[in-house]
Design a protein around this motif. Structure first.
Motif, short mmCIF file in Angstrom:
data_model
loop_
_atom_site.label_atom_id
_atom_site.label_comp_id
_atom_site.label_asym_id
_atom_site.label_seq_id
_atom_site.Cartn_x
_atom_site.Cartn_y
_atom_site.Cartn_z
N THR A 80 7.50 17.26 -5.56
CA THR A 80 7.94 18.66 -5.50
C THR A 80 7.87 19.22 -4.09
O THR A 80 8.40 20.29 -3.82
N ASP A 81 7.22 18.53 -3.16
CA ASP A 81 7.06 19.00 -1.79
C ASP A 81 8.12 18.43 -0.84
O ASP A 81 7.87 18.24 0.34
N ALA A 82 9.31 18.13 -1.34
CA ALA A 82 10.45 17.62 -0.56
C ALA A 82 10.15 16.26 0.07
O ALA A 82 10.64 15.94 1.14
N GLU A 83 9.33 15.48 -0.60
CA GLU A 83 9.05 14.12 -0.15
C GLU A 83 9.38 13.14 -1.26
O GLU A 83 9.26 13.47 -2.44
N ASN A 84 9.80 11.98 -0.86
CA ASN A 84 9.94 10.86 -1.78
C ASN A 84 8.89 9.83 -1.41
O ASN A 84 8.52 9.69 -0.24
N VAL A 85 8.41 9.11 -2.40
CA VAL A 85 7.41 8.09 -2.17
C VAL A 85 7.93 6.78 -2.75
O VAL A 85 8.35 6.72 -3.90
N GLU A 86 7.91 5.75 -1.91
CA GLU A 86 8.28 4.41 -2.35
C GLU A 86 6.98 3.66 -2.62
O GLU A 86 6.15 3.52 -1.72
N LEU A 87 6.79 3.24 -3.84
CA LEU A 87 5.57 2.53 -4.26
C LEU A 87 5.90 1.05 -4.48
O LEU A 87 6.86 0.72 -5.17
N ILE A 88 5.10 0.18 -3.90
CA ILE A 88 5.27 -1.25 -4.09
C ILE A 88 4.12 -1.72 -4.99
O ILE A 88 2.95 -1.61 -4.61
N LEU A 89 4.47 -2.19 -6.17
CA LEU A 89 3.48 -2.63 -7.16
C LEU A 89 3.58 -4.13 -7.35
O LEU A 89 4.67 -4.69 -7.39
N LYS A 90 2.41 -4.77 -7.49
CA LYS A 90 2.35 -6.21 -7.73
C LYS A 90 1.44 -6.49 -8.91
O LYS A 90 0.55 -5.69 -9.21
N ASN A 91 1.63 -7.65 -9.53
CA ASN A 91 0.73 -8.08 -10.61
C ASN A 91 0.24 -9.50 -10.38
O ASN A 91 0.19 -10.32 -11.28
N ASP A 92 -0.18 -9.79 -9.16
CA ASP A 92 -0.62 -11.13 -8.78
C ASP A 92 -2.13 -11.33 -8.94
O ASP A 92 -2.73 -12.12 -8.23
N THR A 93 -2.72 -10.63 -9.87
CA THR A 93 -4.16 -10.73 -10.10
C THR A 93 -4.45 -11.62 -11.30
O THR A 93 -3.55 -12.00 -12.04
N ALA A 94 -5.71 -11.91 -11.51
CA ALA A 94 -6.11 -12.74 -12.64
C ALA A 94 -5.76 -12.11 -13.98
O ALA A 94 -5.50 -12.81 -14.95
N THR A 95 -5.73 -10.78 -14.05
CA THR A 95 -5.41 -10.09 -15.30
C THR A 95 -3.93 -9.75 -15.43
O THR A 95 -3.51 -9.24 -16.47
N ALA A 96 -3.14 -10.00 -14.40
CA ALA A 96 -1.71 -9.69 -14.35
C ALA A 96 -1.42 -8.20 -14.48
O ALA A 96 -0.31 -7.81 -14.82
N GLN A 97 -2.41 -7.36 -14.19
CA GLN A 97 -2.21 -5.91 -14.20
C GLN A 97 -1.58 -5.49 -12.88
O GLN A 97 -1.91 -6.01 -11.83
N TYR A 98 -0.69 -4.51 -12.95
CA TYR A 98 -0.04 -4.01 -11.73
C TYR A 98 -0.99 -3.12 -10.95
O TYR A 98 -1.83 -2.42 -11.52
N TYR A 99 -0.84 -3.17 -9.63
CA TYR A 99 -1.61 -2.33 -8.72
C TYR A 99 -0.73 -1.97 -7.53
O TYR A 99 0.28 -2.62 -7.27
N LEU A 100 -1.11 -0.94 -6.80
CA LEU A 100 -0.38 -0.51 -5.62
C LEU A 100 -0.71 -1.43 -4.46
O LEU A 100 -1.85 -1.55 -4.07
N SER A 101 0.30 -2.08 -3.90
CA SER A 101 0.06 -2.95 -2.75
C SER A 101 0.56 -2.33 -1.45
O SER A 101 0.21 -2.80 -0.38
N GLY A 102 1.37 -1.28 -1.54
CA GLY A 102 1.86 -0.60 -0.35
C GLY A 102 2.71 0.60 -0.74
O GLY A 102 3.14 0.72 -1.89
N TYR A 103 2.93 1.48 0.22
CA TYR A 103 3.77 2.64 -0.04
C TYR A 103 4.36 3.18 1.25
O TYR A 103 3.86 2.89 2.35
N LYS A 104 5.44 3.95 1.12
CA LYS A 104 6.07 4.65 2.24
C LYS A 104 6.38 6.07 1.76
O LYS A 104 6.84 6.25 0.63
N ILE A 105 6.15 7.03 2.62
CA ILE A 105 6.50 8.42 2.31
C ILE A 105 7.63 8.81 3.25
O ILE A 105 7.56 8.57 4.46
N PHE A 106 8.67 9.42 2.69
CA PHE A 106 9.76 9.89 3.54
C PHE A 106 10.25 11.23 3.05
O PHE A 106 10.23 11.53 1.86
#
Length: 109
Positions: A80-106
C-alpha cells in the motif's frame, strides 16, 4: 466439467494460498511490522533445481538433500506504500518447507 478460469490460473491461486503464511512472515521480517498488508500477488517464475550430491557424507533419506529436486519460486506482491516486493522462496530444506531466500524492493512511482 467446464472451468470458468484457465487451469493455470487456478493452480497459481492454489499455490499462492498455500504460500500465504510464508509471504506474511517474509513481509513481517522485511518491514518489521506486526501486520503486513499486500495485494496483487502473482508468481513470476518457478524454477526446478537440484541440490549438489555430497559424496563425503552418508546420505540421509530426507527431502532436497544429496541430489534431490527442489523449487525456487519468485513472487511479486504490491504494498500500500507504492512499493512492490519481489520475494524469492525456496524449499531446499530437509522438511521441503518454503522459506525466504532473498527479496528486492522497488518503487511503483
Amino acid at each position: 466439467m467446464a472451468y470458468s478460469e484457465p487451469i493455470e490460473n487456478l493452480i497459481e491461486a492454489s499455490l499462492l494460498q498455500q504460500l500465504h503464511p510464508v509471504i506474511m512472515t517474509a513481509l513481517r521480517n522485511i518491514y518489521k511490522e506486526e501486520y503486513s498488508q499486500y495485494g496483487c500477488e502473482r508468481i513470476i517464475s518457478i524454477n526446478e533445481r537440484l541440490t549438489i550430491k555430497n559424496t563425503d557424507h552418508r546420505a540421509r533419506p530426507v527431502d532436497a538433500i544429496h541430489g534431490a529436486k527442489y523449487f525456487e519460486i519468485t513472487i511479486v506482491v504490491c504494498r500500500t506504500d507504492a512499493e512492490n516486493v519481489e520475494l524469492i522462496l525456496k524449499n531446499d530444506t530437509a522438511t521441503a518447507q518454503y522459506y525466504l531466500s532473498g527479496y528486492k524492493i522497488f518503487s511503483t512511482k
